[in-house]
Design a protein around this motif. Structure first.
Motif, PDB file in Angstrom:
ATOM      1  N   ASN A 178      25.493  48.408  44.357  1.00 25.25           N
ATOM      2  CA  ASN A 178      26.594  49.195  43.796  1.00 25.25           C
ATOM      3  C   ASN A 178      27.829  48.328  43.569  1.00 25.25           C
ATOM      4  N   TYR A 179      28.098  47.420  44.506  1.00 24.18           N
ATOM      5  CA  TYR A 179      29.254  46.535  44.326  1.00 24.18           C
ATOM      6  C   TYR A 179      29.035  45.615  43.130  1.00 24.18           C
ATOM      7  N   ASP A 180      27.848  45.037  43.039  1.00 25.20           N
ATOM      8  CA  ASP A 180      27.563  44.126  41.927  1.00 25.20           C
ATOM      9  C   ASP A 180      27.699  44.836  40.588  1.00 25.20           C
ATOM     10  N   GLN A 181      27.245  46.086  40.543  1.00 26.74           N
ATOM     11  CA  GLN A 181      27.357  46.863  39.302  1.00 26.74           C
ATOM     12  C   GLN A 181      28.822  47.117  38.955  1.00 26.74           C
ATOM     13  N   ALA A 182      29.624  47.496  39.961  1.00 29.66           N
ATOM     14  CA  ALA A 182      31.043  47.759  39.721  1.00 29.66           C
ATOM     15  C   ALA A 182      31.781  46.476  39.348  1.00 29.66           C
ATOM     16  N   ARG A 183      31.397  45.385  39.968  1.00 27.50           N
ATOM     17  CA  ARG A 183      32.022  44.092  39.653  1.00 27.50           C
ATOM     18  C   ARG A 183      31.749  43.712  38.204  1.00 27.50           C
ATOM     19  N   GLU A 184      30.511  43.882  37.779  1.00 26.61           N
ATOM     20  CA  GLU A 184      30.147  43.546  36.399  1.00 26.61           C
ATOM     21  C   GLU A 184      30.919  44.420  35.410  1.00 26.61           C
ATOM     22  N   ALA A 185      31.044  45.713  35.726  1.00 25.74           N
ATOM     23  CA  ALA A 185      31.767  46.622  34.839  1.00 25.74           C
ATOM     24  C   ALA A 185      33.248  46.246  34.768  1.00 25.74           C
ATOM     25  N   TYR A 186      33.832  45.921  35.921  1.00 25.99           N
ATOM     26  CA  TYR A 186      35.243  45.518  35.946  1.00 25.99           C
ATOM     27  C   TYR A 186      35.446  44.237  35.140  1.00 25.99           C
ATOM     28  N   ASP A 187      34.606  43.248  35.381  1.00 29.33           N
ATOM     29  CA  ASP A 187      34.757  41.962  34.687  1.00 29.33           C
ATOM     30  C   ASP A 187      34.608  42.120  33.183  1.00 29.33           C
ATOM     31  N   ASP A 188      33.737  43.028  32.753  1.00 27.72           N
ATOM     32  CA  ASP A 188      33.537  43.244  31.323  1.00 27.72           C
ATOM     33  C   ASP A 188      34.818  43.763  30.673  1.00 27.72           C
ATOM     34  N   VAL A 248      44.231  43.453  49.690  1.00 25.77           N
ATOM     35  CA  VAL A 248      42.799  43.526  49.401  1.00 25.77           C
ATOM     36  C   VAL A 248      42.569  43.948  47.953  1.00 25.77           C
ATOM     37  N   GLN A 249      43.369  44.876  47.458  1.00 23.97           N
ATOM     38  CA  GLN A 249      43.220  45.310  46.062  1.00 23.97           C
ATOM     39  C   GLN A 249      43.411  44.142  45.100  1.00 23.97           C
ATOM     40  N   LEU A 250      44.405  43.304  45.393  1.00 27.34           N
ATOM     41  CA  LEU A 250      44.632  42.136  44.536  1.00 27.34           C
ATOM     42  C   LEU A 250      43.454  41.176  44.638  1.00 27.34           C
ATOM     43  N   ALA A 251      42.971  40.974  45.856  1.00 30.60           N
ATOM     44  CA  ALA A 251      41.846  40.060  46.053  1.00 30.60           C
ATOM     45  C   ALA A 251      40.587  40.536  45.335  1.00 30.60           C
ATOM     46  N   LEU A 252      40.421  41.845  45.224  1.00 34.89           N
ATOM     47  CA  LEU A 252      39.231  42.401  44.579  1.00 34.89           C
ATOM     48  C   LEU A 252      39.284  42.305  43.062  1.00 34.89           C
ATOM     49  N   THR A 253      40.465  42.180  42.491  1.00 37.55           N
ATOM     50  CA  THR A 253      40.587  42.296  41.041  1.00 37.55           C
ATOM     51  C   THR A 253      41.149  41.062  40.333  1.00 37.55           C
ATOM     52  N   VAL A 254      41.634  40.086  41.114  1.00 42.27           N
ATOM     53  CA  VAL A 254      42.311  38.943  40.502  1.00 42.27           C
ATOM     54  C   VAL A 254      41.823  37.635  41.122  1.00 42.27           C
ATOM     55  N   ASP A 255      41.525  36.676  40.273  1.00 39.29           N
ATOM     56  CA  ASP A 255      41.254  35.308  40.715  1.00 39.29           C
ATOM     57  C   ASP A 255      42.556  34.536  40.515  1.00 39.29           C
ATOM     58  N   ALA A 256      43.287  34.346  41.616  1.00 40.66           N
ATOM     59  CA  ALA A 256      44.621  33.740  41.526  1.00 40.66           C
ATOM     60  C   ALA A 256      44.621  32.248  41.819  1.00 40.66           C
ATOM     61  N   ARG A 257      43.461  31.629  41.870  1.00 41.52           N
ATOM     62  CA  ARG A 257      43.405  30.199  42.162  1.00 41.52           C
ATOM     63  C   ARG A 257      44.173  29.399  41.112  1.00 41.52           C
ATOM     64  N   GLY A 258      45.067  28.532  41.593  1.00 44.97           N
ATOM     65  CA  GLY A 258      45.851  27.703  40.687  1.00 44.97           C
ATOM     66  C   GLY A 258      47.161  28.328  40.248  1.00 44.97           C
ATOM     67  N   ALA A 259      47.353  29.626  40.506  1.00 42.73           N
ATOM     68  CA  ALA A 259      48.593  30.298  40.127  1.00 42.73           C
ATOM     69  C   ALA A 259      49.559  30.308  41.307  1.00 42.73           C
ATOM     70  N   HIS A 260      50.834  30.373  41.013  1.00 46.18           N
ATOM     71  CA  HIS A 260      51.871  30.378  42.051  1.00 46.18           C
ATOM     72  C   HIS A 260      51.838  31.731  42.774  1.00 46.18           C
ATOM     73  N   ARG A 261      51.699  31.683  44.093  1.00 38.58           N
ATOM     74  CA  ARG A 261      51.493  32.913  44.851  1.00 38.58           C
ATOM     75  C   ARG A 261      52.636  33.914  44.669  1.00 38.58           C
ATOM     76  N   ARG A 262      53.878  33.452  44.697  1.00 39.34           N
ATOM     77  CA  ARG A 262      54.991  34.392  44.574  1.00 39.34           C
ATOM     78  C   ARG A 262      55.011  35.040  43.189  1.00 39.34           C
ATOM     79  N   ALA A 313      39.471  39.021  37.366  1.00 36.21           N
ATOM     80  CA  ALA A 313      38.048  38.870  37.684  1.00 36.21           C
ATOM     81  C   ALA A 313      37.819  39.295  39.127  1.00 36.21           C
ATOM     82  N   ALA A 314      36.674  39.912  39.380  1.00 31.82           N
ATOM     83  CA  ALA A 314      36.311  40.350  40.730  1.00 31.82           C
ATOM     84  C   ALA A 314      35.450  39.289  41.408  1.00 31.82           C
ATOM     85  N   PRO A 315      35.651  39.066  42.701  1.00 34.71           N
ATOM     86  CA  PRO A 315      34.859  38.057  43.413  1.00 34.71           C
ATOM     87  C   PRO A 315      33.506  38.612  43.845  1.00 34.71           C
TER      88      PRO A 315
END
Length: 267
Positions: free
Chosen positions: A107-117, A183-197, A224-226
């Motif tokens: 179910n998570y993989d399905q939701a992740r794919e739908a979100y990423d799309d 957690v919501q941000l972590a689930l929906t955003v790949d923030a690697r390389g971006a300034h945290r603030r 993107a979802a992890p």
């Protein structure tokens, strides 16, 4: 805890209902257990009513069992009834969690794919057109640009729905605190390389036709979802620090200079 078990069962089943409404799958075993719980916890005719019905109608009834049940009904206090329900809820909660686990990862993989799309579609639209451009300016642009501009509000709504579904199934798969922003941000955003603030400032943005999602893309974050195993809360930025700096040309004068500890942060 037994005292929290009734609420825990209710929360779990409410999340499952929302997840299933959004396209998640529920195993037959979980569904059957849920149905039995509802049958138990939904009040039916009282034992006294059943005795009266049996006596008046002549229908078969086990009066000995019904008499005992009627006596228990008469003596049971609301607190006693609640305690019985709490104890039973505590007993079935592990089974509910276990039977849902059969479909949790899928179910998570399905939701992740739908979100990423949807995230890819929105990111593409934001790259093709300024979402906050004036309508009259967009009218002079090529069709591809005007179509992208027009699609932004629809895609934002779809993305927010997909993010809600992602949070529901992530929680059911064992991710805690999915109602917390970290957690919501972590689930929906790949923030690697971006300034945290800047990422957090963007997350809290409420302006523009693309809202926080457009602001996040602007600061270099990726929508993107992890993978489930990689979900980690995205911490808040550390407080800005200040240091005294001498003012050139003044005998005794200082100014406070802000220092952002996130400028060189590596995590």
């Amino acid at each position: 805890m037994a005292g929290d078990a009734t609420l825990a069962v209710a929360r779990h089943l409410a999340r499952v209902d929302q997840a299933v409404a959004g396209g998640a799958t529920e195993s037959a075993e979980h569904r059957a257990l849920r149905d039995r719980w509802h049958e138990f916890s939904t009040p039916g005719p009282s034992a006294t009513d059943a005795i009266v019905d049996g006596l008046v109608s002549g229908r078969d009834a086990d009066f000995a069992i019904l008499r005992t049940a009627a006596l228990v009904d008469a003596l049971a206090t609301p607190a006693a009834r609640a305690e019985v329900k709490r104890r039973i809820a505590a007993g079935i909660l592990p089974a509910l969690l276990h039977t849902y686990a059969d479909t949790a990862d899928a179910n998570y993989d399905q939701a992740r794919e739908a979100y990423d799309d949807v995230a890819r579609q929105l990111t593409k639209a934001l790259g093709a057109a300024d979402p906050d451009a004036a309508p009259e300016a967009i009218m002079r642009q090529p069709k591809t640009v005007s179509n992208a501009w027009a699609s932004v509000p629809v895609l934002v709504k779809k993305l927010e729905q997909a993010a809600d579904q992602l949070g529901q199934v992530a929680n059911l798969a064992g991710i805690e605190n999915t109602d917390h922003a970290t957690v919501q941000l972590a689930l929906t955003v790949d923030a690697r390389g971006a300034h945290r603030r800047r990422v957090w400032d963007a997350w809290q943005s409420t302006t523009g036709r693309a809202g926080r999602w457009g602001a996040l893309v602007e600061v270099g974050a990726k929508l993107a979802a992890p993978a489930l195993a990689r979900v980690r809360p995205y911490r808040m930025p550390k407080p800005v620090e200040y240091r005294q700096v001498a003012v050139p040309g003044a005998l005794i004068a200082y100014r406070l200079e802000p220092i952002d500890p996130e400028d060189n942060a590596r995590d």
